[in-house]
Design a protein around this motif. Structure first.
Motif: not given
Length: 320
Positions: A215-224, A232-241
């Motif tokens: 069913x494609x990607x089963x889990x969404x990328x967490x926003x934390x 070591x994990x990727x980290x992409x700023x999403x705004x609002x800290x």
């Protein structure tokens, strides 16, 4: 678009009878319980496109909900309409794309949608939402938040004209194209590159390749919060800290590598051997077996990193 009337009639009839209703486009983002669905299933197959020149630099194209998504993307690329080329190869229908704000390789449909026309099953009338009114977020919208209310009839996209793509916003795609992030590339080259990347991850259906039975990607990328992201994990700023990190990284580093589960006797489900985000059917698997694997992965990531992964496919009659 005439087919919209038939859609509305089918859903209204089921609603009036008090029947549960399941709206199905391509069905590629559904996991249905082994017991099936006790109600009325409405298969959305409406067709049609209407193009209006918005100005010298763009077009507005209204697309029926049942149009296959990738066929629309291919048409847009052939016509020199930019903004959806990085969304090539995604299965399903146009009407499903605003529901979860479909996105991949640095693009989301929220970037090009100008309006979504729906049948409001509560108010029993048509409504048209502007992009701002759709409340788009990461894999989210007002339609996903209230799934039993809105029947998408058609979607209007505003697409700039040009031979070059929108700025390439995804590093892996940029490397494949030989450009820097933020630069543009020929539309056809972007589509070809995206399809190649998706095939390499088992994300383009191939009946002979069980890695694509998913069913494609089963889990969404967490926003934390940033301090939750493991070293070591990727980290992409999403705004609002807050930041977005990689579900695939978390899964793999929690001990669930590509092909996890394949070595079990009689295994009928496993993680893809190409992509840890895909939970695959190796042949004859049940939804219960797939969900058991999903729980094992989710709980393992939570135990290791304190982050709870959330399913991306819609679960019908079942839960994690």
């Amino acid at each position: 678009m005439p087919d919209a009337d038939a859609l509305v009639a089918a859903v209204t009839e089921a609603d009036a009878a008090g029947e549960p209703v399941l709206l199905v486009g391509g069905g590629s983002n559904l996991v249905v319980a082994d017991a099936g669905f006790a109600g009325t299933i409405v298969h959305i197959t409406s067709r049609g496109r209407a193009v209006v020149p918005a100005d010298d630099d763009a077009v507005e194209v209204t697309v029926a909900a049942g149009e296959p998504w990738d066929a629309f993307v291919a048409h847009a690329v052939a016509e020199g309409w930019t903004g959806v080329e990085a969304l090539s190869g995604i299965p399903g229908t146009v009407g499903a794309t605003p529901v979860q704000n479909v996105g991949a390789y640095g693009q989301e449909v929220a970037q090009t949608i100008s309006a979504v026309r729906v049948w409001d099953r509560m108010l029993r009338g048509e409504r048209t939402f502007t992009a701002a009114e759709c409340r788009f977020g990461y894999r989210h919208s007002r339609f996903k938040a209230d799934p039993a209310r809105h029947l998408v009839l058609d979607v209007t996209f505003r697409l700039p004209r040009g031979e070059l793509s929108a700025p390439v916003g995804y590093a892996e795609l940029a490397r494949t194209l030989g450009v820097a992030v933020g630069e543009r590339a020929p539309l056809a080259d972007v589509r070809t590159a995206v399809l190649g990347l998706r095939r390499g991850k088992g994300m383009v259906l191939d009946a002979a390749d069980h890695d694509t039975w998913s069913a494609g990607s089963f889990f969404t990328n967490p926003i934390v919060d940033p301090d939750v992201v493991p070293a070591g994990a990727p980290s992409y700023p999403q705004g609002d800290g807050v930041v977005k990190t990689s579900a695939a990284w978390l899964i793999e580093h929690a001990g669930f590598g590509k092909g996890f589960g394949l070595d079990r006797p009689g295994a009928r489900v496993s993680l893809s051997t190409k992509h840890t985000l895909a939970l695959t059917n190796r042949g004859g698997a049940t939804s219960d077996e797939l969900l058991a694997l999903a729980r094992e992965v989710r709980d393992g990531v939570a135990a290791r990193y304190g982050i709870t992964l959330v399913n991306e496919p819609v679960l019908i009659g079942c839960a994690l």
